[in-house]
Design a protein around this motif. Structure first.
Motif, PDB file in Angstrom:
ATOM      1  N   GLN A 133       0.827  -1.210   0.000  1.00  0.00           N
ATOM      2  CA  GLN A 133       0.000   0.000   0.000  1.00  0.00           C
ATOM      3  C   GLN A 133       0.856   1.254   0.000  1.00  0.00           C
ATOM      4  OE1 GLN A 133      -3.441   0.268  -0.130  1.00  0.00           O
ATOM      5  NE2 GLN A 133      -3.353  -1.914  -0.567  1.00  0.00           N
ATOM      6  N   GLY A 134       1.915   1.223   0.833  1.00  0.00           N
ATOM      7  CA  GLY A 134       2.812   2.373   0.945  1.00  0.00           C
ATOM      8  C   GLY A 134       3.482   2.653  -0.391  1.00  0.00           C
ATOM      9  N   GLY A 135       3.967   1.620  -1.033  1.00  0.00           N
ATOM     10  CA  GLY A 135       4.637   1.759  -2.322  1.00  0.00           C
ATOM     11  C   GLY A 135       3.697   2.345  -3.365  1.00  0.00           C
ATOM     12  N   GLN A 136       2.479   1.810  -3.399  1.00  0.00           N
ATOM     13  CA  GLN A 136       1.489   2.308  -4.369  1.00  0.00           C
ATOM     14  C   GLN A 136       1.197   3.783  -4.138  1.00  0.00           C
ATOM     15  OE1 GLN A 136      -1.955  -0.172  -4.220  1.00  0.00           O
ATOM     16  NE2 GLN A 136      -1.044  -1.802  -5.462  1.00  0.00           N
ATOM     17  N   MET A 137       1.039   4.126  -2.863  1.00  0.00           N
ATOM     18  CA  MET A 137       0.714   5.527  -2.552  1.00  0.00           C
ATOM     19  C   MET A 137       1.869   6.449  -2.930  1.00  0.00           C
ATOM     20  SD  MET A 137      -1.417   5.569   0.959  1.00  0.00           S
ATOM     21  CE  MET A 137      -1.661   7.310   0.890  1.00  0.00           C
ATOM     22  N   ALA A 138       3.127   5.998  -2.667  1.00  0.00           N
ATOM     23  CA  ALA A 138       4.296   6.818  -3.008  1.00  0.00           C
ATOM     24  C   ALA A 138       4.376   7.009  -4.526  1.00  0.00           C
ATOM     25  CB  ALA A 138       5.565   6.138  -2.475  1.00  0.00           C
ATOM     26  N   TRP A 139       4.149   5.928  -5.274  1.00  0.00           N
ATOM     27  CA  TRP A 139       4.214   5.994  -6.738  1.00  0.00           C
ATOM     28  C   TRP A 139       3.148   6.935  -7.289  1.00  0.00           C
ATOM     29  CZ3 TRP A 139       7.010   5.969 -10.655  1.00  0.00           C
ATOM     30  CH2 TRP A 139       6.546   5.699 -11.938  1.00  0.00           C
ATOM     31  N   LEU A 140       1.942   6.850  -6.741  1.00  0.00           N
ATOM     32  CA  LEU A 140       0.839   7.721  -7.177  1.00  0.00           C
ATOM     33  C   LEU A 140       1.157   9.183  -6.894  1.00  0.00           C
ATOM     34  CD1 LEU A 140      -2.397   5.779  -6.170  1.00  0.00           C
ATOM     35  CD2 LEU A 140      -1.771   6.549  -8.457  1.00  0.00           C
ATOM     36  N   SER A 141       1.742   9.435  -5.720  1.00  0.00           N
ATOM     37  CA  SER A 141       2.087  10.818  -5.346  1.00  0.00           C
ATOM     38  C   SER A 141       3.125  11.367  -6.315  1.00  0.00           C
ATOM     39  CB  SER A 141       2.661  10.877  -3.922  1.00  0.00           C
ATOM     40  OG  SER A 141       1.824  10.213  -3.055  1.00  0.00           O
ATOM     41  N   LEU A 142       4.155  10.550  -6.604  1.00  0.00           N
ATOM     42  CA  LEU A 142       5.222  10.985  -7.501  1.00  0.00           C
ATOM     43  C   LEU A 142       4.665  11.309  -8.887  1.00  0.00           C
ATOM     44  CD1 LEU A 142       8.326  11.267  -7.433  1.00  0.00           C
ATOM     45  CD2 LEU A 142       8.459   8.986  -8.450  1.00  0.00           C
ATOM     46  N   ARG A 143       3.783  10.441  -9.374  1.00  0.00           N
ATOM     47  CA  ARG A 143       3.168  10.671 -10.685  1.00  0.00           C
ATOM     48  C   ARG A 143       2.341  11.941 -10.690  1.00  0.00           C
ATOM     49  NH1 ARG A 143       0.316   5.438 -13.066  1.00  0.00           N
ATOM     50  NH2 ARG A 143      -0.345   7.005 -14.550  1.00  0.00           N
ATOM     51  N   GLY A 144       1.631  12.169  -9.598  1.00  0.00           N
ATOM     52  CA  GLY A 144       0.804  13.376  -9.478  1.00  0.00           C
ATOM     53  C   GLY A 144       1.657  14.630  -9.550  1.00  0.00           C
ATOM     54  N   VAL A 145       2.771  14.625  -8.784  1.00  0.00           N
ATOM     55  CA  VAL A 145       3.664  15.793  -8.752  1.00  0.00           C
ATOM     56  C   VAL A 145       4.254  16.023 -10.143  1.00  0.00           C
ATOM     57  CG1 VAL A 145       5.868  16.651  -7.821  1.00  0.00           C
ATOM     58  CG2 VAL A 145       4.195  15.597  -6.286  1.00  0.00           C
ATOM     59  N   ALA A 146       4.721  14.929 -10.794  1.00  0.00           N
ATOM     60  CA  ALA A 146       5.360  15.037 -12.109  1.00  0.00           C
ATOM     61  C   ALA A 146       4.379  15.570 -13.149  1.00  0.00           C
ATOM     62  CB  ALA A 146       5.896  13.666 -12.523  1.00  0.00           C
ATOM     63  N   SER A 147       3.162  15.017 -13.170  1.00  0.00           N
ATOM     64  CA  SER A 147       2.199  15.480 -14.185  1.00  0.00           C
ATOM     65  C   SER A 147       1.821  16.935 -13.936  1.00  0.00           C
ATOM     66  CB  SER A 147       0.959  14.582 -14.203  1.00  0.00           C
ATOM     67  OG  SER A 147       0.331  14.662 -12.958  1.00  0.00           O
ATOM     68  N   ASN A 148       1.797  17.314 -12.695  1.00  0.00           N
ATOM     69  CA  ASN A 148       1.501  18.707 -12.328  1.00  0.00           C
ATOM     70  C   ASN A 148       2.587  19.637 -12.859  1.00  0.00           C
ATOM     71  OD1 ASN A 148      -0.162  20.538 -11.192  1.00  0.00           O
ATOM     72  ND2 ASN A 148       0.530  20.233  -9.083  1.00  0.00           N
ATOM     73  N   LEU A 149       3.835  19.163 -12.721  1.00  0.00           N
ATOM     74  CA  LEU A 149       4.982  19.955 -13.182  1.00  0.00           C
ATOM     75  C   LEU A 149       4.951  20.099 -14.707  1.00  0.00           C
ATOM     76  CD1 LEU A 149       7.726  21.182 -12.103  1.00  0.00           C
ATOM     77  CD2 LEU A 149       8.766  19.026 -12.772  1.00  0.00           C
ATOM     78  N   PHE A 150       4.682  18.998 -15.397  1.00  0.00           N
ATOM     79  CA  PHE A 150       4.677  19.051 -16.879  1.00  0.00           C
ATOM     80  C   PHE A 150       3.601  19.981 -17.421  1.00  0.00           C
ATOM     81  CE2 PHE A 150       6.302  14.391 -16.774  1.00  0.00           C
ATOM     82  CZ  PHE A 150       7.578  14.850 -16.467  1.00  0.00           C
ATOM     83  N   GLU A 151       2.548  20.163 -16.657  1.00  0.00           N
ATOM     84  CA  GLU A 151       1.441  20.986 -17.152  1.00  0.00           C
ATOM     85  C   GLU A 151       1.650  22.478 -16.903  1.00  0.00           C
ATOM     86  OE1 GLU A 151      -2.034  19.327 -15.359  1.00  0.00           O
ATOM     87  OE2 GLU A 151      -1.856  17.478 -16.531  1.00  0.00           O
ATOM     88  N   GLN A 152       2.755  22.845 -16.187  1.00  0.00           N
ATOM     89  CA  GLN A 152       2.997  24.253 -15.887  1.00  0.00           C
ATOM     90  C   GLN A 152       3.363  24.996 -17.187  1.00  0.00           C
ATOM     91  OE1 GLN A 152       2.432  25.653 -12.832  1.00  0.00           O
ATOM     92  NE2 GLN A 152       1.793  23.565 -12.292  1.00  0.00           N
ATOM     93  N   PRO A 153       2.910  26.276 -17.363  1.00  0.00           N
ATOM     94  CA  PRO A 153       3.180  27.005 -18.607  1.00  0.00           C
ATOM     95  C   PRO A 153       4.657  27.299 -18.805  1.00  0.00           C
ATOM     96  CG  PRO A 153       2.028  28.393 -17.002  1.00  0.00           C
ATOM     97  CD  PRO A 153       2.030  26.999 -16.461  1.00  0.00           C
ATOM     98  N   TRP A 154       5.433  27.457 -17.704  1.00  0.00           N
ATOM     99  CA  TRP A 154       6.870  27.785 -17.838  1.00  0.00           C
ATOM    100  C   TRP A 154       7.737  26.551 -18.086  1.00  0.00           C
ATOM    101  CZ3 TRP A 154       8.807  24.951 -13.909  1.00  0.00           C
ATOM    102  CH2 TRP A 154       8.020  24.793 -12.748  1.00  0.00           C
TER     103      TRP A 154
END
Lengths: 200, 201
Positions: A133-154
């Motif tokens: 569960q911990g691993g899954q949650m960490a992976w999901l968080s990392l993906r969330g942060v990364a996709s958030n970063l890629f969507e930034q206009p700068w």
């Protein structure tokens, strides 16, 4: 105090006589009144008997018994471990309470260890489930942060920079940051000067 | 005070209390030394039981010394400690009086058998060798007569004639008007006179 004619000593006058403060007028009455004389004689006898009662003392070590239950205030307002310990062992009730709490604590610890030893499979499966569960949650968080970063206009502009410009920019930012820290440290430093009147 | 160690004899109770408040254990012990005998003697003559008097005296000192910060120096320390001790004795005597009421059986008992079963169980006690020793220690007709007085009269007479406290201080200790204290002491002496006359006969 004037004495009404024909009266005898009142309780207050008897008190005054007992403490040696009877007025002259009443003293003269007392010299001639047999009834009052008899009354004060009996009162004196009783008071003498009470005054002569033996002086009683508590057991030896009474002060130590008292001090075992007294919490002396710490001048620095820090309740010392010693005082807490003395308070804990002060009375039978506090000792019983402390012993009960210790028993509960030790009992629950022992119970927990015993349960763990007899249920190792259960513990292993719980551990595996937690890790998954911990691993899954960490992976999901990392993906969330990364996709958030890629969507930034700068982000596209940042990707377009060449490595040299990137290194230069990082160097300038680090230098400015370190300079700021040093300046702040100098500003906050205490003056290193002896205080003359304190003699230290 | 010299070389950091107080000369206790030259200090008033208020001075010793100040030292106690500053955290000096020796000051606490000095307060106990000054008052252990009079407080214990008062309590012993109030409850007429050595062990109980010691427990009450201990309770009195622990209560007073743990609340030393709440002591107000404009009052005498002796009044304060006697007041705490006397209250402890009166509370105990009131509780014992309630227990003694159970001699007739529990008021909650519904049948005569239940009444009988609960009767004499509380408050009933046999004279033990220790009691005999205590009776001797408290010996004499005057002790017996004082023991038979009402607790309020007993406190007054003991504070006045055993401890030598002035009427005003007794009034402060017992929280009574001055006139009441005087009346109690006169009545107590009258009762003692009658009791002693009866014993002589």
């Amino acid at each position: 105090m004037t004495r009404p004619p024909g009266t005898h000593l009142s309780a207050d006058e008897i008190d005054s006589w007992l403490s040696g403060n009877l007025s002259q007028e009443w003293q003269q009455h007392l010299d001639h009144c047999q009834a009052c004389l008899e009354r004060v004689r009996i009162e004196r006898e009783i008071v003498d008997q009470i005054t002569a009662l033996p002086r009683l003392s508590p057991v030896i070590g009474f002060a130590d018994q008292v001090m075992a239950s007294v919490v002396i205030p710490d001048p620095f307002a820090i309740r010392s471990l010693h005082a807490t310990q003395r308070r804990l062992f002060a009375t039978k009730r506090s000792l019983a309470l402390a012993a009960s709490l210790t028993l509960i604590l030790l009992g629950s610890m022992a119970g927990s260890i015993a349960w763990s030893l007899t249920h190792q499979d259960t513990l292993a499966s719980i551990g595996n489930w937690l890790v998954t569960q911990g691993g899954q949650m960490a992976w999901l968080s990392l993906r969330g942060v990364a996709s958030n970063l890629f969507e930034q206009p700068w982000y596209s502009g940042l990707r377009a920079l060449n490595p040299l410009h990137l290194a230069l920019g990082s160097g300038v930012a680090t230098t400015v940051y370190l300079g700021g820290v040093l300046a702040l440290r100098r500003l906050l430093a205490l003056p290193n000067q002896q205080v003359a009147h304190a003699g230290i | 005070m010299s070389s950091g160690r107080p000369e206790w004899g030259s200090l008033t109770d208020q001075d010793v209390v100040l030292l106690a408040r500053s955290g000096q254990e020796a000051a606490y012990r000095e307060l106990i030394r000054r008052y252990e005998r009079p407080v214990f003697a008062l309590l012993f003559r109030m409850v007429r039981d050595r062990e109980l008097a010691e427990d009450l005296a201990q309770e009195t000192f622990v209560k007073a010394l743990n609340a030393i910060d709440s002591y107000r120096p404009e009052f005498k320390f002796s009044s304060w400690i006697f007041k705490i001790g006397n209250n402890a004795a009166i509370d105990h005597l009131r509780r014992r009086e309630l227990d003694t009421l159970s001699l007739d059986g529990s008021p909650h008992a519904e049948t005569p058998e239940a009444m009988q079963a609960t009767a004499l169980q509380i408050g009933a006690r046999q004279e033990s060798p220790l009691d005999t020793v205590e009776a001797k220690e408290l010996g004499g007709a005057i002790e017996a007569a004082i023991g038979a007085l009402r607790p309020e009269y007993r406190s007054c007479i003991l504070l006045r004639h055993v401890e030598g406290r002035p009427y005003e201080e007794i009034a402060e200790i017992l929280n009574l008007p001055l006139g009441t204290v005087k009346t109690y002491i006169h009545r107590a002496r009258n009762e003692l006179r009658e009791a002693l006359a009866h014993l002589k006969e």
